[in-house]
Design a protein around this motif. Structure first.
Motif, PDB file in Angstrom:
ATOM      1  N   PHE A  27       0.573  -1.214  -0.307  1.00 13.93           N
ATOM      2  CA  PHE A  27      -0.031  -0.115   0.110  1.00 13.93           C
ATOM      3  C   PHE A  27       0.478   0.987   0.468  1.00 13.93           C
ATOM      4  O   PHE A  27       1.965   1.368   1.150  1.00 13.93           O
ATOM      5  CB  PHE A  27      -0.895  -0.131   0.934  1.00 13.93           C
ATOM      6  N   VAL A  28       0.290   2.051  -0.789  1.00 16.50           N
ATOM      7  CA  VAL A  28       0.972   3.484  -0.840  1.00 16.50           C
ATOM      8  C   VAL A  28       0.476   4.258  -0.789  1.00 16.50           C
ATOM      9  O   VAL A  28      -0.060   4.810  -2.422  1.00 16.50           O
ATOM     10  CB  VAL A  28       2.776   3.630  -2.294  1.00 16.50           C
ATOM     11  N   SER A  29       0.527   4.861   0.604  1.00 10.47           N
ATOM     12  CA  SER A  29      -0.235   6.221   0.546  1.00 10.47           C
ATOM     13  C   SER A  29       0.466   6.974   1.229  1.00 10.47           C
ATOM     14  O   SER A  29      -0.480   7.756   2.388  1.00 10.47           O
ATOM     15  CB  SER A  29      -1.936   6.032   0.721  1.00 10.47           C
ATOM     16  N   ALA A  30       1.932   6.975   1.431  1.00  9.52           N
ATOM     17  CA  ALA A  30       2.220   7.920   1.978  1.00  9.52           C
ATOM     18  C   ALA A  30       2.250   7.714   3.754  1.00  9.52           C
ATOM     19  O   ALA A  30       2.408   6.387   4.038  1.00  9.52           O
ATOM     20  CB  ALA A  30       2.639   9.539   1.611  1.00  9.52           C
ATOM     21  N   CYS A  31       2.233   8.834   4.424  1.00  8.93           N
ATOM     22  CA  CYS A  31       2.235   8.716   6.148  1.00  8.93           C
ATOM     23  C   CYS A  31       0.974   7.518   5.848  1.00  8.93           C
ATOM     24  O   CYS A  31       0.502   7.498   7.779  1.00  8.93           O
ATOM     25  CB  CYS A  31       2.463   9.610   6.496  1.00  8.93           C
ATOM     26  N   ALA A  32       0.149   7.102   5.181  1.00 12.14           N
ATOM     27  CA  ALA A  32      -1.367   6.700   5.744  1.00 12.14           C
ATOM     28  C   ALA A  32      -1.276   5.117   5.171  1.00 12.14           C
ATOM     29  O   ALA A  32      -2.148   4.142   5.386  1.00 12.14           O
ATOM     30  CB  ALA A  32      -2.446   7.476   5.023  1.00 12.14           C
ATOM     31  N   SER A  33      -0.092   4.980   4.505  1.00 11.81           N
ATOM     32  CA  SER A  33       0.143   3.627   4.106  1.00 11.81           C
ATOM     33  C   SER A  33       0.102   2.866   5.105  1.00 11.81           C
ATOM     34  O   SER A  33      -0.825   1.102   4.311  1.00 11.81           O
ATOM     35  CB  SER A  33       1.349   3.695   3.569  1.00 11.81           C
ATOM     36  N   SER A  34       0.173   2.667   5.900  1.00 14.12           N
ATOM     37  CA  SER A  34       0.407   0.709   7.000  1.00 14.12           C
ATOM     38  C   SER A  34      -1.012   1.021   7.479  1.00 14.12           C
ATOM     39  O   SER A  34      -1.397  -0.020   7.608  1.00 14.12           O
ATOM     40  CB  SER A  34       1.834   0.064   8.199  1.00 14.12           C
ATOM     41  N   SER A  35      -1.756   2.103   7.205  1.00 13.83           N
ATOM     42  CA  SER A  35      -3.308   2.203   8.125  1.00 13.83           C
ATOM     43  C   SER A  35      -4.048   1.690   7.178  1.00 13.83           C
ATOM     44  O   SER A  35      -4.989   1.262   7.454  1.00 13.83           O
ATOM     45  CB  SER A  35      -3.202   4.080   8.492  1.00 13.83           C
ATOM     46  N   HIS A  36      -3.735   2.306   5.574  1.00 16.80           N
ATOM     47  CA  HIS A  36      -4.517   1.527   4.687  1.00 16.80           C
ATOM     48  C   HIS A  36      -4.728  -0.392   4.598  1.00 16.80           C
ATOM     49  O   HIS A  36      -5.426  -0.994   4.348  1.00 16.80           O
ATOM     50  CB  HIS A  36      -4.322   1.941   3.357  1.00 16.80           C
ATOM     51  N   ALA A  37      -3.510  -0.407   5.054  1.00 16.53           N
ATOM     52  CA  ALA A  37      -2.335  -1.554   4.891  1.00 16.53           C
ATOM     53  C   ALA A  37      -3.541  -2.394   6.312  1.00 16.53           C
ATOM     54  O   ALA A  37      -4.031  -3.296   6.018  1.00 16.53           O
ATOM     55  CB  ALA A  37      -1.400  -2.005   5.282  1.00 16.53           C
ATOM     56  N   LEU A  38      -4.085  -2.210   7.213  1.00 18.52           N
ATOM     57  CA  LEU A  38      -4.107  -3.094   8.378  1.00 18.52           C
ATOM     58  C   LEU A  38      -6.208  -2.769   8.016  1.00 18.52           C
ATOM     59  O   LEU A  38      -6.599  -3.764   8.386  1.00 18.52           O
ATOM     60  CB  LEU A  38      -4.077  -1.708  10.083  1.00 18.52           C
ATOM     61  N   GLY A  39      -6.057  -1.461   7.250  1.00 20.11           N
ATOM     62  CA  GLY A  39      -7.680  -1.567   7.194  1.00 20.11           C
ATOM     63  C   GLY A  39      -8.103  -2.450   5.994  1.00 20.11           C
ATOM     64  O   GLY A  39      -8.989  -3.279   6.712  1.00 20.11           O
ATOM     65  N   TYR A  40      -7.895  -2.378   5.129  1.00 22.46           N
ATOM     66  CA  TYR A  40      -7.903  -3.735   3.543  1.00 22.46           C
ATOM     67  C   TYR A  40      -7.424  -4.911   4.648  1.00 22.46           C
ATOM     68  O   TYR A  40      -8.019  -5.917   4.034  1.00 22.46           O
ATOM     69  CB  TYR A  40      -6.897  -3.313   3.438  1.00 22.46           C
ATOM     70  N   ALA A  41      -6.680  -5.344   5.613  1.00 18.41           N
ATOM     71  CA  ALA A  41      -6.557  -6.090   6.149  1.00 18.41           C
ATOM     72  C   ALA A  41      -7.888  -7.110   6.503  1.00 18.41           C
ATOM     73  O   ALA A  41      -8.389  -8.133   7.496  1.00 18.41           O
ATOM     74  CB  ALA A  41      -5.653  -6.213   6.792  1.00 18.41           C
ATOM     75  N   MET A  42      -8.643  -5.964   8.117  1.00 19.30           N
ATOM     76  CA  MET A  42      -9.727  -6.215   8.514  1.00 19.30           C
ATOM     77  C   MET A  42     -10.112  -6.793   7.572  1.00 19.30           C
ATOM     78  O   MET A  42     -11.245  -7.368   7.677  1.00 19.30           O
ATOM     79  CB  MET A  42      -9.908  -4.362   9.425  1.00 19.30           C
ATOM     80  N   ASP A  43     -10.651  -5.674   6.962  1.00 14.85           N
ATOM     81  CA  ASP A  43     -11.584  -5.910   4.832  1.00 14.85           C
ATOM     82  C   ASP A  43     -11.763  -7.597   4.884  1.00 14.85           C
ATOM     83  O   ASP A  43     -12.672  -8.385   4.616  1.00 14.85           O
ATOM     84  CB  ASP A  43     -11.635  -5.781   3.649  1.00 14.85           C
TER      85      ASP A  43
END
Lengths: 427, 128
Positions: free
Chosen positions: A176-192
């Motif tokens: 996931f590549v959204s700069a400083c939100a990247s690993s938050s995206h990774a965790l969010g989509y992992a939840m999904d």
């Protein structure tokens, strides 16, 4: 076993691994958060005393003095095979060590990860150190030479390339590549992935190099603190804040379907109750001046978790200690909480760690899980004179022996990406 | 229109650069390489070749490479893959100032194949 069709599985956190400026294991990180011990040291980047940036969140016990892996060192307790090392960036070494910890913490053997029910979501910005080195080599030899592992070790995606191959992951694999939100995206989509029944277990890893190449790039954005004092350089929400302090490292979280976790007797740190994201629609680099995207992301996360603002006990703010960013988040927090007569405890643990960029969201989600597990709320370290924009927000100066039931974790990245998670004490 | 490109990477680097390149290899290999540099001793290069292979082999072998039979196959028995072979080729080219083509290296299957191949290449280079 996944939930029956039509029923949503509940993702829970069953393992944590830390390689951070405030500790390379859970007990040390916990002590740092409880006692507000920061991880900063004086740093002369590029050996240049003229640079105004003087402090970094250093990762102790690791050294990457050159781009050559033969010169790299790490603590003896971690196993890093030569076969794997040749494809890793410095933050790949951090990530491997964090993931080894998290798997041990979750009571999982590597053999349990290969059956297709386990996926891997990662986040990093790649390795500017290695990418620069390889491009220099390419130019010097006019394209006649290249390291065969140059691409996979340096570009964004290097974490998922390496870790998926090493652990023989046959489930979902993505970066996931959204700069400083990247690993938050990774965790969010992992939840999904868990909630949709696509995977039963997700490994989530955020990491960044801790090098001059990774950090000083932000100097030209005027985003870094020029304060040479490690004790006060990072002070989110303080009127004298002047920019963020860079850090690197890695954090790994093991996320599992609650039914599977309980079936195998795994310890559960926290439930992942919901998440939300929203864009600012505003600027490529600057936060929305009123925090519009972050406000909406928080609302969406609360709605997804089916909780009210007043139920949130603690918010781990994104606040990096920049003048504009912290103000934007304070306004967003007012919009979600103050406007609804809610007053959760709020702190930014970047006051202790520095800003881990792509790593930040996963690192702070892991801190939230620790806070729930250990029944405390991390204080707002280094805060002396609160910015008036924060009037009405509850920023405790010390860590509190209060057991949060519901916690909100905020992240924001370039381009106005805002991601929030809601974590809940296990029922 | 493309401009002509002269070979740049097959120029033998300066001695100091060469020493830095092999500083991590065992003393025996460094000494053998120094004898090659100063006296042109190509016959004694085996310690260098084994050290390079040992350095790039993905998984350390149970038996040291120099004690393995010369017929031992690089890929099937020692676990080299195309990436690690490429690393060996690039390192060897840069160290000895030789050029190894894909067509040549694909013919190299065993430890003896590789030793013989590098000896021949380096001997030709040394005569220039």
């Amino acid at each position: 076993m996944a939930a029956p069709p039509g029923m949503s599985s509940l993702p829970v956190i069953t393992g944590l691994g830390f390689i951070t400026s405030i500790g390379n294991d859970r007990p040390t990180v916990l002590r740092s958060l409880r006692e507000l011990r920061h991880g900063f040291e004086p740093m002369e980047f590029f050996g240049n005393p003229n640079l105004p940036v003087k402090v970094a969140g250093t990762i102790k016990g690791f050294a990457f003095p050159t781009a050559n892996w033969r010169d790299w060192t790490w603590p003896d307790k971690f196993a890093v095979d030569r076969e794997l090392l040749r494809g890793l960036a410095p933050h790949g070494v951090y990530a491997l060590c964090a993931l080894q910890q998290a798997l041990t913490d979750a009571g999982l053997e590597a053999a349990a990860l290969t059956d297709g029910a386990t996926g891997l979501f990662c986040a990093s910005a790649g390795s500017p150190l290695l990418l620069g080195h390889f491009l220099d080599q390419m130019h010097a030899t006019r394209g006649e030479r290249g390291n065969p592992m140059g691409i996979v070790s340096s570009i964004a995606g290097t974490l998922n390339f390496n870790l998926a191959a090493h652990y023989k992951i046959t489930g979902a694999v993505c970066g996931f590549v959204s700069a400083c939100a990247s690993s938050s995206h990774a965790l969010g989509y992992a939840m999904d992935e868990i909630r949709l029944g696509r995977q039963q277990r997700m490994l989530v890893v955020g990491a960044e190099d801790m090098t001059a190449e990774s950090i000083i790039a932000f100097s030209s954005l005027r985003a870094l603190s020029h304060n040479p004092d490690p004790v006060t350089a990072s002070r989110p929400f303080d009127v004298r804040r002047d920019g963020f302090v860079g850090t690197g490292g890695a954090v790994a979280l093991i996320v599992e379907d609650a039914a599977l976790a309980r079936q195998r007797g795994a310890h559960i740190y926290a439930e992942l109750a919901g998440w939300g994201q929203a864009g600012d629609g505003h600027s490529v680099a600057a936060s929305h001046p009123e925090g519009a995207g972050l406000r909406e992301a928080m609302r969406r996360a609360l709605a997804d978790a089916r909780v009210n603002a007043a139920e949130i006990d603690y918010v781990n703010a994104h606040a990096t200690s920049t003048v504009a960013g912290d103000r934007s988040e304070a306004l967003a927090l007012h919009g979600v909480f103050t406007a609804n007569h809610a007053k959760p405890r709020i702190s930014s643990t970047k006051a202790l760690t520095g800003h881990g960029l792509s790593l930040a969201g996963a690192m702070e989600a892991a801190f939230c899980a620790l806070a729930i597990e250990e029944q405390f709320i991390p204080g707002a370290a280094h805060l002396e004179e609160t910015d008036p924009v924060c009037a009405g927000l509850d920023l405790p100066r010390t860590s509190l022996d209060e057991a949060p039931r519901l916690v909100l974790n905020n992240s924001s990245g370039f381009g106005g990406s805002n991601v929030c998670h809601v974590l809940r004490r296990p029922s | 229109m493309s401009s002509p490109v002269s070979p740049s990477v097959t120029q033998l680097p300066a001695a100091s650069e060469q020493e830095a390149r092999i500083k991590h290899l065992p003393a025996e290999a460094r000494a053998a390489f120094q004898r090659f540099q100063t006296g042109g001793d190509t016959a004694g290069l085996d310690p260098v070749i084994f050290a390079i292979l040992q350095d790039f082999i993905p998984l350390a072998p149970a038996v040291p490479l120099h004690e393995q039979p010369g017929t031992t196959r690089l890929i099937d028995e020692l676990g080299f893959d195309s990436l690690s072979i490429t690393e060996v080729v690039f390192f060897t080219e840069d160290l000895f100032g030789i050029t190894i083509t894909n067509e040549e290296i694909i013919q190299v299957r065993t430890l003896d194949d590789l030793r013989g191949f590098i000896h021949r290449k380096v001997a030709v280079r040394a005569k220039r």
